[in-house]
Design an enzyme around this catalytic site. Structure first.
Site, PDB file in Angstrom:
ATOM      1  N   HIS A 241       4.707   0.297   0.120  1.00  0.00           N
ATOM      2  CA  HIS A 241       5.546  -0.725   1.169  1.00  0.00           C
ATOM      3  C   HIS A 241       4.527  -1.729   1.664  1.00  0.00           C
ATOM      4  O   HIS A 241       3.348  -1.739   1.478  1.00  0.00           O
ATOM      5  CB  HIS A 241       6.123   0.469   2.178  1.00  0.00           C
ATOM      6  CG  HIS A 241       5.157   1.173   2.787  1.00  0.00           C
ATOM      7  ND1 HIS A 241       4.787   2.266   2.175  1.00  0.00           N
ATOM      8  CD2 HIS A 241       4.774   0.976   3.917  1.00  0.00           C
ATOM      9  CE1 HIS A 241       3.701   2.986   3.093  1.00  0.00           C
ATOM     10  NE2 HIS A 241       3.689   2.281   3.904  1.00  0.00           N
TER      11      HIS A 241
ATOM     12  N   HIS B 293       0.893  -1.344   0.066  1.00  0.00           N
ATOM     13  CA  HIS B 293       0.004   0.138  -0.090  1.00  0.00           C
ATOM     14  C   HIS B 293       0.798   1.220   0.052  1.00  0.00           C
ATOM     15  O   HIS B 293       2.077   1.188   0.296  1.00  0.00           O
ATOM     16  CB  HIS B 293      -0.805   0.005   1.311  1.00  0.00           C
ATOM     17  CG  HIS B 293      -0.064   0.192   2.376  1.00  0.00           C
ATOM     18  ND1 HIS B 293       0.587  -0.714   3.157  1.00  0.00           N
ATOM     19  CD2 HIS B 293      -0.057   1.304   3.227  1.00  0.00           C
ATOM     20  CE1 HIS B 293       1.268  -0.231   4.153  1.00  0.00           C
ATOM     21  NE2 HIS B 293       1.083   0.859   4.503  1.00  0.00           N
TER      22      HIS B 293
ATOM     23  N   ARG C 180       6.179  -9.050  16.204  1.00  0.00           N
ATOM     24  CA  ARG C 180       6.954  -7.792  15.629  1.00  0.00           C
ATOM     25  C   ARG C 180       5.782  -6.546  15.907  1.00  0.00           C
ATOM     26  O   ARG C 180       4.536  -6.704  15.790  1.00  0.00           O
ATOM     27  CB  ARG C 180       7.156  -7.840  14.170  1.00  0.00           C
ATOM     28  CG  ARG C 180       7.616  -6.313  13.735  1.00  0.00           C
ATOM     29  CD  ARG C 180       8.085  -6.626  12.218  1.00  0.00           C
ATOM     30  NE  ARG C 180       8.598  -5.422  11.833  1.00  0.00           N
ATOM     31  CZ  ARG C 180       7.781  -4.315  10.921  1.00  0.00           C
ATOM     32  NH1 ARG C 180       6.759  -4.631  10.630  1.00  0.00           N
ATOM     33  NH2 ARG C 180       8.466  -3.279  10.770  1.00  0.00           N
TER      34      ARG C 180
ATOM     35  N   ASP D 133       0.850   4.885   1.772  1.00  0.00           N
ATOM     36  CA  ASP D 133      -0.108   5.683   2.879  1.00  0.00           C
ATOM     37  C   ASP D 133      -0.768   6.811   2.195  1.00  0.00           C
ATOM     38  O   ASP D 133      -0.320   7.649   1.698  1.00  0.00           O
ATOM     39  CB  ASP D 133       0.839   6.138   4.027  1.00  0.00           C
ATOM     40  CG  ASP D 133       1.700   5.078   4.583  1.00  0.00           C
ATOM     41  OD1 ASP D 133       1.101   3.969   4.622  1.00  0.00           O
ATOM     42  OD2 ASP D 133       2.760   5.223   5.328  1.00  0.00           O
TER      43      ASP D 133
HETATM   44  C1  OGA Z   1       1.529   1.225   8.047  1.00  0.00           C
HETATM   45  C2  OGA Z   1       2.727   0.534   7.708  1.00  0.00           C
HETATM   46  C3  OGA Z   1       4.585  -1.046   8.341  1.00  0.00           C
HETATM   47  C4  OGA Z   1       5.302  -1.392   9.435  1.00  0.00           C
HETATM   48  O1  OGA Z   1       1.101   1.253   9.314  1.00  0.00           O
HETATM   49  O2  OGA Z   1       0.819   2.006   7.259  1.00  0.00           O
HETATM   50  O3  OGA Z   1       3.073   0.530   6.487  1.00  0.00           O
HETATM   51  O4  OGA Z   1       6.379  -1.880   9.387  1.00  0.00           O
HETATM   52  N1  OGA Z   1       3.401  -0.241   8.544  1.00  0.00           N
HETATM   53  O5  OGA Z   1       4.343  -1.709  10.415  1.00  0.00           O
HETATM   54 NI    NI Z   2       2.352   2.197   5.744  1.00  0.00          NI
END
Ligand code: OGA
Ligand code: NI
Length: 389
Positions: A308, A252, A318, A254
């Site tokens: 990402h 996605h 995690r 952001d």
């Molecule tokens: C998000 C995201 C990445 C992560 O919350 O938009 O991309 O490493 N998180 O948690």
């Molecule tokens: Ni994100």
């Protein structure tokens, strides 16, 4: 009018299909909560969590080269050369993929540690307790696991708790948590209130640096975002027996303006740049910063909001905490005049964060094309005419 959500894909669809997915969920999975699923030893994960071959994660992605920005360059009495070098590094990274690291950011390390530790106090609760803060369909705040969303396939292996943060609403995070979870969550609420305030301060400082990096006045974006309507999200990614088949957060971009991410030392963040997935290795004490779709529009497409995702593993939980800076809901989003010229004409129509938020919540599953699809939607609706400046 083109409708965008068809199944889980963002393709045009026949008008009879509802725009938002709802009811039809697999009975077996619905009977099983996410908690039961992650606590179970079942190595067969439900099909809703399986991703198609071309989207399956690569667990050994090469590392993304990103600059580390020392925020000390902004402090008064600082070295002007160091400031212009930092601005140049930000410019280069944001034109390419929009990701960089920040250190010497002034956020108290004890606050950062506590923000990660306190997450367990919530995510370790019984499901029925967590559901006191249940996020409802179409809402942006509260507790969510995969099953309460509007999608039924390619589900993310995570649970989240999100809060609204507005600098003009005193103690908004603390009040939300006490209202939903009870008086026992007062300290928890205060901690994330304090953390949100630290993130807001850092975000505005970053906006000063980003303003300089685009050749604008240092105060230009800082002023734009001084009033804001932002989100703090706690992401909890439990271990998964089949980490090579699923994703913690799917690909996605952001939709928001600027993301400040605190990831723990486990690792799992990946960025799609130069046609392949790269990992962003955890750096103790640093935040990962990335440009979102709204800022891409504010910069007239000069700075990139990049795809990402987060991968999971079979060893350990995690955790990450994301602060998503966003403009006030009805504030017109349009690029600075200095960023529009014959060589780089207007890329996107005027819009509001309220409009993009609605689009990504109700009509579209965020991906690399979100901003283009949204622009088309805005133009189709003629909603840009309704913006009162
Ligand atoms: C998000 C995201 C990445 C992560 O919350 O938009 O991309 O490493 N998180 O948690
Ligand atoms: Ni994100």
């Amino acid at each position: 009018m083109v409708q965008y959500l068809s199944g889980t894909e963002n393709k045009p669809m026949p008008p009879a299909t509802p725009a938002v997915e709802g009811g039809a969920k697999n009975d077996h999975v619905q009977a099983l909560s996410f908690d039961e699923l992650i606590l179970g030893t079942e190595s067969d994960i439900p099909s809703q969590f399986l991703w198609p071959d071309e989207e399956k994660p690569s667990l050994d992605a090469p590392e993304l080269v990103i600059p580390t920005i020392d925020m000390g360059v902004l402090w008064s009495g600082g070295d002007p050369l160091a400031l212009s070098k930092a601005a140049e590094a930000v410019n280069e990274a944001c034109k390419k993929h929009g990701f960089f690291l920040v250190v010497n950011h002034g956020v108290d390390s004890e606050l950062m540690d506590k923000a990660q530790e306190y997450m367990d106090l919530f995510f370790g609760l019984q499901l029925s307790e967590k559901q006191k803060a249940q996020r409802k369909l179409g809402e942006s705040y509260g507790y969510a696991s995969s099953f309460v969303g509007r999608f039924t396939s390619k589900l993310p292996w995570k649970e989240t708790l999100s809060f609204q943060y507005r600098p003009d609403a005193p103690n908004i995070v603390e009040h939300y948590l006490v209202n939903r979870m009870g008086e026992d969550f007062r300290d928890f609420g205060r901690l994330y209130q304090e953390f949100s305030e630290a993130m807001n301060k850092l975000a505005l400082e970053l906006m000063e640096l980003i303003g300089i990096s685009l050749g604008l006045d240092q105060a230009y974006y800082k002023d734009f975002f001084t009033e804001n309507d932002s989100i703090l999200r706690l992401n909890n990614y439990p271990p998964c027996q089949k980490p090579d088949l699923t994703l913690g957060t799917g690909p996605h971009s952001d939709p928001t303006s600027l993301t400040i991410l605190l990831q723990d030392q486990v690792g799992g963040l990946q960025v799609f740049a130069d046609e392949k997935w790269h990992s962003v290795a955890p750096v103790p004490g640093a935040f990962v910063v990335n440009i979102g779709d709204t800022f891409m529009a504010l910069s007239n497409g000069i700075y990139k909001s990049c795809l990402h995702r987060a991968v999971v593993n079979n060893r350990t939980v995690r955790k990450s905490i994301a602060f998503f800076l966003s403009p006030k809901l009805e504030k017109p989003v349009m690029p600075a005049a200095g960023l529009v010229n014959a060589a780089n004409p207007r890329r996107y129509p005027d819009f509001t964060w309220a409009g993009l938020l609605e689009f990504t919540q109700k009509h579209y599953r965020s991906d690399m094309q979100t901003l283009d699809a949204f622009s088309k939607w805005v133009e189709e609706q003629g909603s840009n005419k309704e913006i009162i400046t």
